[in-house]
Design an enzyme around this catalytic site. Structure first.
Site, PDB file in Angstrom:
ATOM      1  N   ASP A   8       0.870  -1.167   0.000  1.00  0.00           N
ATOM      2  CA  ASP A   8       0.000   0.000   0.000  1.00  0.00           C
ATOM      3  C   ASP A   8       0.915   1.227   0.000  1.00  0.00           C
ATOM      4  O   ASP A   8       2.137   1.095   0.150  1.00  0.00           O
ATOM      5  CB  ASP A   8      -0.893  -0.044   1.249  1.00  0.00           C
ATOM      6  CG  ASP A   8      -1.797   1.158   1.367  1.00  0.00           C
ATOM      7  OD1 ASP A   8      -2.292   1.642   0.331  1.00  0.00           O
ATOM      8  OD2 ASP A   8      -2.007   1.627   2.504  1.00  0.00           O
ATOM      9  N   ASP A  10      -0.173   5.092   1.210  1.00  0.00           N
ATOM     10  CA  ASP A  10      -0.430   5.980   2.340  1.00  0.00           C
ATOM     11  C   ASP A  10      -0.455   5.176   3.637  1.00  0.00           C
ATOM     12  O   ASP A  10      -1.236   4.236   3.781  1.00  0.00           O
ATOM     13  CB  ASP A  10      -1.773   6.699   2.153  1.00  0.00           C
ATOM     14  CG  ASP A  10      -1.771   7.587   0.912  1.00  0.00           C
ATOM     15  OD1 ASP A  10      -1.104   8.622   0.942  1.00  0.00           O
ATOM     16  OD2 ASP A  10      -2.432   7.217  -0.077  1.00  0.00           O
TER      17      ASP A  10
END
Length: 217
Positions: A8, A10
């Site tokens: 991922d 953020d």
């Protein structure tokens, strides 16, 4: 046997979650939206497009299109990423160590595609991912598994041979729905440990990575 690690962005590569909240509040408040903590609990799981539609449905505004407002949010987040020291220490070394072991790497984020190059340049990861995916180009963002399934497909790796590094409930749920194992980045326990995660990584410091290597092997 592990063949790929999918990250991922953020909350995993950059500590940018506060930036999204600030940009959301600043942008929509300026349009007359009553942004409150109760409703932002829902928008945390959404893509920028979904967030824009959500607030318009709650408090319709005039004078700007959805696309213009969405770009206002994105522009503000980019400014904050460029200005702030937000890269998690050790992330570049960790990704490079995976590449040195011939493990494929992917990036799969709910964030718009235009933000990704900014983060990669900031973090020194521009050349270290074998494929990059944004939920902007998926029918549905996380917690739906599409972005992880399609990232694995582009890597030509079966889902069960992928491990995902996530921080949020929606991302962890998406990865598990895709049939992948999940390492939760807790950001030094700022994120509550998720019951579906297979391993917990508090940070990218050497002692933590030594424990992680045992899990990966």
């Amino acid at each position: 046997m592990l063949e790929a690690v999918i990250f991922d962005m953020d909350g995993v590569i950059v500590d940018s979650e506060p930036f999204w909240k600030l940009a959301e509040k600043d942008t929509f408040t300026a349009l007359g939206v009553e942004v409150n903590e109760e409703l932002t609990q829902f928008t945390q799981k959404m893509t920028t497009q979904e967030v824009t539609r959500f607030w318009f449905e709650q408090f319709p505004w005039k004078g700007k299109t959805h696309e213009e407002v969405e770009q206002m949010v994105i522009t503000r987040v980019v400014e904050l990423i460029e200005q702030q020291n937000c890269v998690f220490p050790g992330i570049q070394h960790f990704v490079q160590s995976l590449k040195n072991k011939n493990i494929l790497t992917g990036l799969a984020t709910n964030s718009p595609a235009s933000i990704i190059p900014v983060v990669l340049q900031k973090s020194g990861l521009s050349t270290l991912f074998d494929t990059i995916s944004s939920a902007e180009f998926e029918p549905k963002g996380k917690p739906h598994p599409d972005i992880y399934l399609n990232t694995a497909k582009r890597l030509e790796v079966a889902p069960e041979k992928c491990i995902v590094i996530e921080d949020s409930d929606s991302g962890i749920t998406a990865a598990k729905r895709a049939g992948m194992k999940v390492i939760q980045h807790t950001n030094d326990l700022q994120n509550p440990k998720h019951p579906l995660a297979d391993f917990f990584l508090d940070n990218y410091h050497p002692d933590q990575l030594a424990e992680l290597n045992t899990f990966l092997n």
